[in-house]
Design an enzyme around this catalytic site. Structure first.
Site, PDB file in Angstrom:
ATOM      1  N   ASP A  37       0.834  -1.205   0.000  1.00  0.00           N
ATOM      2  CA  ASP A  37       0.000   0.000   0.000  1.00  0.00           C
ATOM      3  C   ASP A  37       0.872   1.261   0.000  1.00  0.00           C
ATOM      4  OD1 ASP A  37      -2.839   0.963   0.465  1.00  0.00           O
ATOM      5  OD2 ASP A  37      -1.915   1.875   2.235  1.00  0.00           O
TER       6      ASP A  37
ATOM      7  N   GLU B 161       1.417  -0.328  -5.020  1.00  0.00           N
ATOM      8  CA  GLU B 161       0.434   0.701  -5.338  1.00  0.00           C
ATOM      9  C   GLU B 161       1.174   2.021  -5.452  1.00  0.00           C
ATOM     10  OE1 GLU B 161      -3.353   3.164  -3.610  1.00  0.00           O
ATOM     11  OE2 GLU B 161      -1.706   2.556  -2.337  1.00  0.00           O
TER      12      GLU B 161
HETATM   13  C1  NOJ Z   1      -4.435   3.166  -0.507  1.00  0.00           C
HETATM   14  C2  NOJ Z   1      -5.595   2.226  -0.420  1.00  0.00           C
HETATM   15  O1  NOJ Z   1      -5.885   1.749  -1.717  1.00  0.00           O
HETATM   16  C3  NOJ Z   1      -6.743   2.980   0.188  1.00  0.00           C
HETATM   17  O2  NOJ Z   1      -7.913   2.211   0.163  1.00  0.00           O
HETATM   18  C4  NOJ Z   1      -6.377   3.370   1.597  1.00  0.00           C
HETATM   19  O3  NOJ Z   1      -7.397   4.188   2.131  1.00  0.00           O
HETATM   20  C5  NOJ Z   1      -5.073   4.153   1.627  1.00  0.00           C
HETATM   21  N1  NOJ Z   1      -4.053   3.570   0.821  1.00  0.00           N
HETATM   22  C6  NOJ Z   1      -4.545   4.242   3.043  1.00  0.00           C
HETATM   23  O4  NOJ Z   1      -4.057   2.999   3.446  1.00  0.00           O
END
Ligand code: NOJ
Length: 572
Positions: free
Chosen positions: A230, A272
């Site tokens: 993430d 991500e």
């Molecule tokens: C990215 C995630 O895809 C999202 O859903 C989340 O709220 C944020 N990171 C914080 O972890």
């Protein structure tokens, strides 16, 4: 290389499949070593998938019951959204214990049983690794905020003064007010890139680095095949100052990947990172020594522009711009995910066109940059347009990632806040609460009216109907898996003689594919140079060979039509 134990370094050197040496290996076959290159990944949240004990919330035992469904769909890997103990203020992306299973979803025993059952069916499991921040309820943060001399103080990012850009750099503008919040107890400000209940961990602190490796080691030891990492750009912002042009520590990603592979040789990290094409290489590493996979956010946003307007050019440019990646690396392509569609990389004009078509009402828009809807409602439930989008997803250069429920064409619930709109319970049957739970009330409402209501749209109905979107998706996944060239091969975008048609050719190991998509809702003719190829085999309809005429393959596509061909050799 920092903070990597000697044993980890030695293990890395000894593991033959490590990608560090891959770029030197000429044999293309080496790509087949990497399971993630050609995997179909299915993303789900345990809490909304299937409830086994009637408490209104999905759980690991419920998920076990549905593994055969996923197997039949044909997926290779499940990506589990966060399932660790959490107050759930950001749907689990606010972790309060990295080493546990949220009791609302089951026990650690249930998790182990799930892993066993998934692996028994040949399904790999990757999990969200949310280490940029913790929940403010995590014991580390509780201790950190307790006093300036706490052992955990420096595990988070503190400032005596309110930094001057405290109200800049929010990830959730409109909902989030700042990225530095005062903590009353010690009268200092803590940094949080996301919501204020998600304080950022301080990766300049070696203890935090070590702890993140422990977390990785722990879950790999539980059978996890890899991680969806993430918020990558924010983790590697070292030091975390919240500045506009932060220094990014890409070695961190190499260290993390090496550590993971020292524990499990084929462990993969899917990042991500919604970044510009010129930055990709930093994340993958010049020779593939960074993280192995990244979501192609850049292509995704331009694809939505193409779907909205029929104008393909920016999308084909995005595909070309993201072409050059190391041999061992791979893109993850997706249509919808668990968040809003982030359109922040489009020009304002382009974004407005996508809004106009897919999210005209302000209730459909989010964070000044995105749309919080599922695909089917955005495409007006137009089956042909949905098929076009999914056929494209399965044929894009990379590994396709499907969001649960998309295989049915599930809808969204705009009454739910922010991104929860696209996270409603899975629709299994037309029984009460969609067969998701036997409880009177599901913990989150099931979509229960209209075209997307569970009464009409559910797995049971679609399983029985050969022409359903579900069965179509299962057939497409099967087709995709018979075409290894897509994940492993080299590709070329071809001129198809029409601005509405995307034609892509794959070559791998003496095999070739030609896949064409018509972005117009009107029929179109295409002609594609045949090169040395002598015959086209249609992979979707009854056997039909086609020979080139005057050096071209002539094709007809219906509105939103798509065709998959193999060139010259049909694989038995
Ligand atoms: C990215 C995630 O895809 C999202 O859903 C989340 O709220 C944020 N990171 C914080 O972890």
């Amino acid at each position: 290389m920092k903070n990597l134990s000697l044993s980890a370094v030695l293990a890395c050197l000894l593991i033959p499949t490590l990608a560090l040496s891959q770029s030197k290996v000429a044999d293309v076959k080496v790509r087949e070593n990497f399971w993630y290159k050609n995997s179909v990944i299915y993303n789900l949240e345990v809490g909304v998938f299937k409830d086994s004990d009637g408490d209104g919330r999905g759980d690991f035992n419920g998920l076990i019951q549905k593994l055969d469904y996923l197997k039949k769909l044909g997926i290779d890997a499940i990506w589990l959204a966060p399932f660790q103990p959490s107050p759930g203020e950001d749907d689990g992306y606010d972790v309060a214990d990295f080493y546990g299973v949220d009791e609302k979803l089951g026990t650690s025993g249930d998790f182990v049983e799930f892993m066993h059952q998934a692996n028994k069916r040949g399904i790999k499991v990757i999990m969200d690794l949310v280490i940029n921040h913790t929940s403010d309820q995590h014991p580390w943060f509780k201790k950190s905020r307790e006093s300036k001399t706490s052992k955990y103080r420096d595990w988070y990012v503190w400032s005596k003064e309110r930094p001057k850009d405290a109200d800049k750099g929010m990830v959730f503008p409109g909902v989030q007010k700042e990225v530095w919040t005062i903590d009353k107890k010690t009268n200092e400000y803590y940094y949080h890139r996301f919501y204020d209940f998600q304080p950022d961990l301080n990766f300049s602190n070696p203890e935090v680095m070590q702890e993140s490796q422990r977390i990785i080691g722990y879950w790999l030891n539980q059978g996890i095949a890899g991680f969806r990492l993430d918020a990558v750009p924010f983790i590697i912002e070292v030091p975390k100052t919240g500045s506009k042009k932060p220094k990014l520590d890409f070695d961190f990603l190499t260290d993390m990947r090496q550590f993971a592979q020292s524990r499990k040789a084929d462990a993969a990290i899917l990042g991500e990172a919604n970044v510009m094409p010129e930055e990709n290489q930093n994340y993958f590493g010049k020779n593939g020594e960074g993280i192995q996979m990244m979501f192609n956010f850049y292509a995704n946003q331009h694809l939505f522009y193409a779907l909205a307007t029929g104008d393909l050019k920016p999308f084909t440019t995005a595909i070309e711009q993201t072409k050059k990646i190391p041999e061992a690396s791979q893109w993850a392509h997706f249509l919808r995910n668990h968040d809003e569609i982030d359109l922040g990389r489009l020009t304002e004009k382009q974004r407005n066109e996508v809004y106009r078509k897919f999210g005209p009402d302000t209730t459909m828009q989010l964070y000044d940059r995105g749309i919080r809807r599922r695909l089917a409602p955005m495409l007006g439930n137009n089956r042909k347009h949905i098929e076009l989008a999914y056929s494209l997803l399965y044929s894009l250069p990379g590994a396709p990632v499907i969001r649960y429920g998309e295989e049915l064409g599930m809808g969204d619930d705009l009454n739910l806040k922010e991104r929860i709109s696209v996270r409603t319970p899975m629709q299994w049957t037309d029984e009460k609460n969609a067969g998701f739970t036997t409880a009177d009330t599901a913990f989150r409402p099931v979509i229960n009216k209209g075209d997307y209501g569970f009464q009409r749209l559910n797995v049971a109905v679609q399983t029985r109907d050969q022409s359903s979107l579900l069965n179509w998706n299962a057939r497409m996944i099967k087709l995709r898996k018979s075409c290894p060239e897509i994940g492993l091969g080299d590709y070329t975008l071809l001129n198809a003689g029409s601005p509405d048609i995307l034609a892509i050719r794959y070559d791998y190991n003496g095999q070739s594919l030609l896949i064409v998509h018509n972005f117009s809702d009107k029929p179109r003719k295409a002609s594609v140079a045949s090169g040395k190829s002598k015959v086209l085999y249609d992979l979707m309809t009854d056997p039909q060979d086609q020979k080139p005429e005057a050096g071209k393959f002539k094709l007809s596509l219906e509105g939103y039509g798509y065709k998959w061909f193999r060139l010259d050799h049909i694989i038995p």
